[in-house]
Motif scaffolding. Structure first.
Motif, PDB file in Angstrom:
ATOM      1  N   GLY A 146     -58.411  10.867  51.650  1.00 37.02           N
ATOM      2  CA  GLY A 146     -59.465  11.590  50.937  1.00 37.02           C
ATOM      3  C   GLY A 146     -59.264  11.655  49.447  1.00 37.02           C
ATOM      4  N   GLY A 147     -58.183  11.012  48.959  1.00 43.61           N
ATOM      5  CA  GLY A 147     -57.889  11.110  47.537  1.00 43.61           C
ATOM      6  C   GLY A 147     -58.541  10.055  46.682  1.00 43.61           C
ATOM      7  N   GLU A 148     -59.120   8.999  47.270  1.00 41.44           N
ATOM      8  CA  GLU A 148     -59.692   7.903  46.499  1.00 41.44           C
ATOM      9  C   GLU A 148     -61.030   8.306  45.875  1.00 41.44           C
ATOM     10  OE1 GLU A 148     -60.771   3.136  47.030  1.00 41.44           O
ATOM     11  OE2 GLU A 148     -60.450   4.421  48.782  1.00 41.44           O
ATOM     12  N   SER A 154     -52.069  21.678  41.401  1.00 39.11           N
ATOM     13  CA  SER A 154     -52.209  21.765  42.861  1.00 39.11           C
ATOM     14  C   SER A 154     -53.525  21.201  43.370  1.00 39.11           C
ATOM     15  CB  SER A 154     -52.082  23.228  43.308  1.00 39.11           C
ATOM     16  OG  SER A 154     -53.207  23.987  42.889  1.00 39.11           O
ATOM     17  N   VAL A 155     -54.484  20.925  42.494  1.00 41.23           N
ATOM     18  CA  VAL A 155     -55.813  20.497  42.936  1.00 41.23           C
ATOM     19  C   VAL A 155     -55.822  18.996  43.199  1.00 41.23           C
ATOM     20  CG1 VAL A 155     -58.244  20.333  42.305  1.00 41.23           C
ATOM     21  CG2 VAL A 155     -56.910  22.348  41.647  1.00 41.23           C
ATOM     22  N   GLY A 156     -56.447  18.606  44.324  1.00 36.76           N
ATOM     23  CA  GLY A 156     -56.648  17.206  44.626  1.00 36.76           C
ATOM     24  C   GLY A 156     -55.401  16.518  45.138  1.00 36.76           C
ATOM     25  N   PRO A 157     -55.417  15.165  45.109  1.00 35.12           N
ATOM     26  CA  PRO A 157     -56.554  14.347  44.683  1.00 35.12           C
ATOM     27  C   PRO A 157     -57.686  14.365  45.709  1.00 35.12           C
ATOM     28  CG  PRO A 157     -54.793  12.955  45.512  1.00 35.12           C
ATOM     29  CD  PRO A 157     -54.245  14.343  45.487  1.00 35.12           C
ATOM     30  N   GLY A 158     -58.928  14.375  45.222  1.00 33.36           N
ATOM     31  CA  GLY A 158     -60.091  14.370  46.090  1.00 33.36           C
ATOM     32  C   GLY A 158     -60.085  15.529  47.059  1.00 33.36           C
TER      33      GLY A 158
END
Length: 765
Positions: free
Chosen positions: A695-697, A636-640
């Motif tokens: 925000g995932g990059e 469940s964490v991320g991405p970013g």
């Protein structure tokens, strides 16, 4: 939430009751608990290897005090709570003898005996004029003992005299002297002399002196030479048997392939086959003779070496077809030995059935059934064939994701795997392995799996692999699969699932029907596998993996065709093209027999190119769960800093980059019951920017600010052969919120509502 509160309050109450009882009220007048002892050095000079010597001396201190946890003595608590059982059975007897332990009192300690033991050991360490005193300190009905060792300048080796004379034994001893355990100038240590005798026995047995024993060597120390120097004289005892001074060769090698230790070998002389000068006896020809004799390092006419005998035993056991391997050596004549190798096979075929109840931190529970069939000698060459069938059903009992039908998300899986392991290299190249200390393996595997996630999709995966596994040393292992192919097909997609994929082309390619035409390599290093390493204070574990897919096929297609097809396909399916690597580094620090610190760091990077725009789902990275960041639900964490909408379709969060670190303090509570306090941190990121997951990059300048952080407490029942674990994780920082965290799938503001429960088998790392 009320149920969670009750569990937490009950657990806290029990722990407080146990830990608040120190056992003092059960002491009689004048009695005190024994709190242990320590050694303190008093010396004007620095003492080399002081820590090692101190540890040796403190190992002499007896008795061992009662274990304390948070200032209490839980084993004494259970001992007193049980009282005096009337019978040697029942619950009270079990509590008193298994959970409990009698109090260790100061009156049980013999201080003067311990002082004498420490003085004697110091003299063995070269401090001949050592003097030991003791003092006691008492606080809160507990007495501790300090042993003060007054050290003088130790004696050191001066001249080292080797045996004199002629003969093969004396010559061999003198030739082996360049590897002596001690040398001139070292501090005198009786353990050095004992270790040197053992070393010499091993050296000489590897030169054909089969009947030589370490007690045939005698050391005499002369400490009268002055200036705290010691002259060492090594001699061969006069009563050493003559045969211990002679070199022996192997005159006959016999292998009994189906030996029954209850009786004798079933084979007769008529059942004998001679292979490479080895007499192979078997009455049923269950094994091909050469498949066994290739692993026998002992050979007729060679000088006997202990190393050849040990390698023979190790290699035959590594075949995993023999329950017992025993080698006996008999004396023949003319300095020759007869070696009889007795082999007792395992039962050839076996079946195993496992039923498991699974509870995952992502809210899924359900049963798993695994059935496996094993044939340890499929074609007579000690090959291992395994057929494994696994099936499972899971239903989500917590969380907010629902299927399109409005019900709880559920899934079931079924898979079959065939694995064929051959104890040698099978390659186009002729690789000789007879001289290897460890048996290499060629592995062929083929399998099929189906997973149906209700209301979303059904996936089918077929895999085929050809590779090798071999040990370089006891601590280093390699795995290479030149061919590792997966075919993934998705069907029965729901409208909601297709709508989600249409919004995100990167995610769509991860779930796309495709081939994975890969080559994988893995390297393992485990210092705990080294003999005697389990007693060391620190150990390392390292696993590095490289996975490359699609390059050869892509190069061939671009070379042989001028088509601009994008992506290229094989048999109507596109194939993935990517490079992926990850490392798993662990460090274990043993504070003592009951306390340990375990740390781990995971780093992974994958990059899709050419025929792909994203990594396949099965090759992507994820974070969160019972063996990851335990304060967050699985995957469940991320991405970013991306925060998914948890009210929508269930999609695991995956990425191209992963960074994770864990530290855990593990301690014993009572017997098999262990505890742990942990801190986890990490996240995943995408290699490219995705509009659908802002925000995932990965940003090299700010990634460290985007780590999810969680802490918690764990309970473990460690019965040696299995471990059941309950970890309670509490989130400290959620990168998606950039504020003190609340669980993504739970909008509650209650502190108890933030706790994530993880039930698992085995330690997390």
């Amino acid at each position: 939430m009320i149920r969670q509160a009750k569990i937490l309050i009950s657990t806290t109450f029990i722990l407080v009751m146990i830990f608040s009882c120190s056992g003092v009220k059960h002491l009689e007048e004048g009695q005190n608990f024994y709190g242990g002892g320590q050694v303190v050095f008093k010396t004007k000079r620095d003492f080399k290897k002081k820590k090692e010597v101190k540890a040796e001396l403190e190992a002499l201190i007896t008795p061992t005090p009662n274990t304390k946890v948070l200032g209490s003595r839980p084993k004494v608590f259970f001992y007193n709570l049980a009282g005096e059982p009337k019978k040697e059975k029942g619950f009270k007897y079990w509590m008193r003898t298994k959970l409990g332990a009698p109090p260790v009192l100061m009156e049980d300690v013999d201080i003067y005996r311990t002082q004498n033991l420490i003085e004697s050991r110091l003299k063995n360490e070269g401090v001949f004029q050592a003097r030991v005193e003791s003092k006691t300190t008492t606080k809160h009905r507990e007495t501790k003992v300090t042993y003060i060792a007054y050290l003088t300048r130790p004696y050191r080796y001066d001249s080292i005299h080797l045996p004199e004379g002629d003969g093969p034994l004396v010559t061999a001893i003198r030739e082996a002297s360049d590897k002596m355990v001690f040398k001139k100038g070292d501090r005198y240590d009786l353990n050095d002399l004992e270790e040197e005798r053992v070393r010499l026995e091993g050296e000489l047995k590897n030169k054909g002196f089969y009947f030589f024993e370490d007690n045939h060597i005698l050391f005499r120390a002369d400490s009268t030479v002055g200036d705290r120097q010691v002259d060492i004289f090594m001699t061969v005892k006069e009563d050493t048997p003559e045969r211990a001074k002679e070199v022996y060769k192997l005159g006959e090698i016999n292998v009994f392939a189906n030996y029954d230790f209850v009786g004798e070998s079933k084979a007769q002389a008529s059942d004998t086959v001679v292979v490479d000068s080895i007499n192979y006896y078997s009455d049923n020809q269950e094994f091909k003779p050469k498949a066994i004799t290739d692993h026998v390092k002992l050979r007729k006419g060679n000088i006997y070496t202990n190393e050849d005998e040990e390698v023979t035993i190790d290699r035959l056991l590594q075949l995993d077809v023999f329950k017992f391997v025993n080698v006996s050596i008999d004396e023949m004549n003319d300095n020759r030995l007869r070696s009889n190798i007795y082999l007792t096979p395992f039962k050839k075929k076996s079946f195993r059935l496992e039923v498991q109840g699974v509870s995952k931190s992502n809210g899924y529970v359900g049963p798993n059934v695994n059935a496996s069939f094993r044939n340890r000698n499929a074609f007579g060459g000690a090959e291992l064939y395994e057929l494994t069938l696994n099936t499972g059903y899971e239903v989500q009992v917590s969380g907010q994701q629902q299927s399109t039908t409005g019900g709880a998300v559920n899934s079931y899986t079924i898979g079959i795997q065939n694995t064929f392991t051959i104890p040698r290299f099978i390659t186009p190249l002729n690789i000789k392995f007879n001289s290897f200390k460890y048996v290499p393996q060629t592995i062929l595997k083929a399998g099929f799996a189906m997973q149906k996630r209700s209301g979303f999709f059904t996936s089918y995966t077929a895999n085929l692999g050809y590779g090798f596994s071999w040990n370089e040393t006891p601590t280093r292992r390699h795995e290479l699969f030149p061919i590792d192919i997966d075919l993934i097909q998705i069907s029965n997609e729901s409208d909601e699932f297709l709508e989600t994929l249409n919004k995100n082309p990167f995610l769509a390619r991860s779930y796309a029907e495709q081939y994975i035409l890969g080559t994988t390599y893995s390297f393992y290093y485990n210092s705990q596998a080294k003999p005697g390493r389990d007693k060391r204070t620190s150990n390392f574990y390292f696993n590095g993996n490289i996975d490359i897919s699609g390059n050869v096929m892509h190069l061939a297609q671009k070379t042989l065709t001028s088509s601009e097809e994008d992506p290229y396909e094989v048999l109507g399916f596109p194939y993935s093209q990517f490079a992926r690597g990850d490392v798993d580094l662990r460090y274990y620090l043993r504070l003592d027999d009951k306390n340990k610190i375990a740390t781990r760091m995971l780093v992974g990077v994958g990059y899709a190119y050419g025929n792909s725009i994203s990594l396949p789902y099965s090759k992507s990275f994820a974070s969160g769960g019972s063996s990851s960041i335990r304060a967050f639900r699985a995957r469940s964490v991320g991405p970013g800093t991306y925060e998914p909408d948890t009210t929508q379709i269930f999609i695991d969060q995956i990425g191209d980059i992963k960074l994770e670190a864990n530290i855990e303090y593990r301690f014993e509570i009572v017997g098999a019951f262990k505890g742990a306090v942990f801190l986890d941190a990490g996240n995943i990121w995408t290699m490219r920017a995705e509009e659908e997951r802002p925000g995932g990059e990965f940003d090299p300048k700010s990634f460290y600010k985007q780590l999810a952080v969680g802490t918690g407490f764990g309970f473990r029942f460690d019965a040696d052969f299995f471990v059941v674990r309950l970890d309670l994780g509490y989130p400290l920082k959620d990168p998606a919120k950039q504020t003190p965290a609340t669980i993504r799938s739970d909008n509650t503001s209650s502190p108890l509502g933030k706790i994530v429960y993880n039930i698992a088998i085995g330690y997390p790392f």
